[in-house]
Scaffold this motif. Structure first.
Motif, PDB file in Angstrom:
ATOM      1  N   TYR A 116      16.552  29.356 -32.922  1.00 20.29           N
ATOM      2  CA  TYR A 116      16.090  28.617 -31.781  1.00 20.29           C
ATOM      3  C   TYR A 116      15.432  27.419 -32.262  1.00 20.29           C
ATOM      4  CZ  TYR A 116      12.764  27.328 -28.142  1.00 20.29           C
ATOM      5  OH  TYR A 116      12.034  26.747 -26.883  1.00 20.29           O
ATOM      6  N   ASP A 117      15.715  26.099 -31.591  1.00 24.61           N
ATOM      7  CA  ASP A 117      15.528  24.645 -31.667  1.00 24.61           C
ATOM      8  C   ASP A 117      15.678  24.663 -33.150  1.00 24.61           C
ATOM      9  OD1 ASP A 117      14.625  24.132 -29.314  1.00 24.61           O
ATOM     10  OD2 ASP A 117      12.288  24.109 -29.851  1.00 24.61           O
ATOM     11  N   GLY A 118      17.005  24.996 -33.725  1.00 22.40           N
ATOM     12  CA  GLY A 118      17.579  24.473 -34.959  1.00 22.40           C
ATOM     13  C   GLY A 118      16.708  25.157 -36.336  1.00 22.40           C
ATOM     14  N   LYS A 119      15.917  26.205 -35.896  1.00 27.66           N
ATOM     15  CA  LYS A 119      15.264  27.002 -36.859  1.00 27.66           C
ATOM     16  C   LYS A 119      15.773  28.595 -36.867  1.00 27.66           C
ATOM     17  CE  LYS A 119      11.443  23.779 -37.016  1.00 27.66           C
ATOM     18  NZ  LYS A 119       9.782  23.863 -36.748  1.00 27.66           N
ATOM     19  N   LEU A 120      15.861  29.247 -38.078  1.00 29.30           N
ATOM     20  CA  LEU A 120      16.067  30.486 -37.944  1.00 29.30           C
ATOM     21  C   LEU A 120      15.045  31.466 -37.107  1.00 29.30           C
ATOM     22  CD1 LEU A 120      16.980  31.293 -41.642  1.00 29.30           C
ATOM     23  CD2 LEU A 120      18.582  31.596 -39.714  1.00 29.30           C
ATOM     24  N   PHE A 121      15.382  32.604 -36.313  1.00 28.08           N
ATOM     25  CA  PHE A 121      14.522  33.415 -35.773  1.00 28.08           C
ATOM     26  C   PHE A 121      13.653  33.982 -37.101  1.00 28.08           C
ATOM     27  CE2 PHE A 121      17.738  33.465 -32.213  1.00 28.08           C
ATOM     28  CZ  PHE A 121      16.795  32.972 -31.302  1.00 28.08           C
ATOM     29  N   ASN A 122      12.467  34.644 -36.594  1.00 34.02           N
ATOM     30  CA  ASN A 122      11.954  35.326 -37.550  1.00 34.02           C
ATOM     31  C   ASN A 122      12.489  36.822 -37.964  1.00 34.02           C
ATOM     32  OD1 ASN A 122       9.505  33.656 -37.634  1.00 34.02           O
ATOM     33  ND2 ASN A 122       8.906  34.637 -35.679  1.00 34.02           N
ATOM     34  N   GLY A 123      13.146  37.306 -37.016  1.00 36.61           N
ATOM     35  CA  GLY A 123      13.985  38.573 -37.214  1.00 36.61           C
ATOM     36  C   GLY A 123      14.013  39.509 -35.864  1.00 36.61           C
ATOM     37  N   PRO A 124      14.845  38.866 -35.037  1.00 33.40           N
ATOM     38  CA  PRO A 124      15.121  39.667 -33.690  1.00 33.40           C
ATOM     39  C   PRO A 124      14.924  41.286 -33.958  1.00 33.40           C
ATOM     40  CG  PRO A 124      16.601  37.915 -33.771  1.00 33.40           C
ATOM     41  CD  PRO A 124      16.007  38.091 -35.198  1.00 33.40           C
TER      42      PRO A 124
END
Length: 300
Positions: A116-124
């Motif tokens: 999201y917004d060029g950054k990794l998700f925390n961990g879906p």
């Protein structure tokens, strides 16, 4: 097959007096020998898919044979699962922070999201697919031993996102929770439940026509890892066994599970009246007197 009676229920009848458990039903050990089971989801036929994240695999319990077999390995360290109305299996993929769509027949993988917004998700973590095919999913941060070079989250908050059907980018649906985890919605697509396991509470939201969430309403003073709904509107929360609340947030009782942690729960089986419980290294079943909600399984 080994069967486990529910001694705690017998010893403490008030724990289950109002639970919709089928008369004479026993908690049954359906499968074991895993490391940590999670994410059960039933397809339209009642087959139940679940994950074993430490072993990087997705398993399938067959409604025809009553046996469990390996469905996919490696599986991106998949966690929560859910079926779309079209029968595709959606997986919260923790290894690289992605959301996948899987074809159960071909096992072909389509990566729906990778950040999201060029950054990794925390961990879906957990996902619910609404009647129109849109997806709400939680994104808490739990540091994994298999991550390399990821000591801190890239996202500044632990959020709940919504991915419209066919879209390539999600929108933030909720960002005021401490650590959102379990999530489930009603069959009519009008209500969403989100467990904030970090604060030990579960909230209820009205879903707007534009898929936005209304103001959060405290449903009960209990968090949850995973959750499901039945056709009567009862909400099933997990952690120490399974705890069931009615549609008004009144606690109906508890289903003890002989494991240190109960991660998730879903309805499946031929009549969609079997409760499947993922707990530590095992998969358990319990026959219920009510079907699962159509908003909580793979039926159209």
């Amino acid at each position: 097959m080994k069967k486990l009676l529910l001694p705690l229920l017998a010893a403490h009848p008030l724990l289950h007096a109002q639970l919709p458990v089928s008369p004479g039903a026993e908690l049954t050990l359906a499968s074991e020998g895993f490391k940590f089971t999670e994410g059960p989801a039933a397809d339209a036929q009642g087959n139940v898919y679940f994950t074993d994240q430490p072993n990087d695999s997705i398993l399938k319990w067959s409604v025809e044979t009553g046996k469990t077999s390996e469905f996919l390995k490696p599986a991106g360290r998949s966690n929560g699962l859910f079926f779309t109305p079209e029968g595709k299996l959606i997986a919260c993929v923790d290894e690289n922070g992605e959301l996948w769509s899987l074809d159960p027949a071909s096992k072909e993988v389509t990566v729906l999201l990778s950040g999201y917004d060029g950054k990794l998700f925390n961990g879906p973590n957990d996902v619910w697919v609404d009647p129109g095919g849109g997806m709400y999913f939680t994104d808490p941060f739990y540091k994994r031993p298999y991550w390399e070079g990821r000591e801190k989250p890239e996202q500044e908050k632990q959020r709940v996102y919504f991915l419209p059907k066919g879209a390539g980018k999600p929108v933030v649906a909720e960002d005021t929770l401490k650590q959102p985890n379990g999530i489930i919605g009603t069959a009519d697509g009008k209500t969403l439940f989100i467990a904030d396991i970090g604060s030990g509470r579960t909230y209820r939201y009205k879903i707007g026509a534009d898929h936005s969430l209304g103001e959060k309403e405290l449903f009960c003073e209990m968090g949850s890892d995973g959750m499901t709904l039945d056709a009567a509107g009862n909400l099933y929360l997990t952690g120490k066994g399974v705890t069931v609340f009615d549609k008004n947030g009144v606690k109906l009782g508890e289903i003890p599970v002989p494991e240190g942690w109960t991660a998730n729960v879903a309805f499946g089986g031929k009549e969609m009246k079997t409760l499947f419980i993922t707990a530590m290294d095992s998969l358990y079943t319990l026959e219920m007197s009510v079907q699962g909600s159509r908003g909580a399984d793979g039926r159209k």
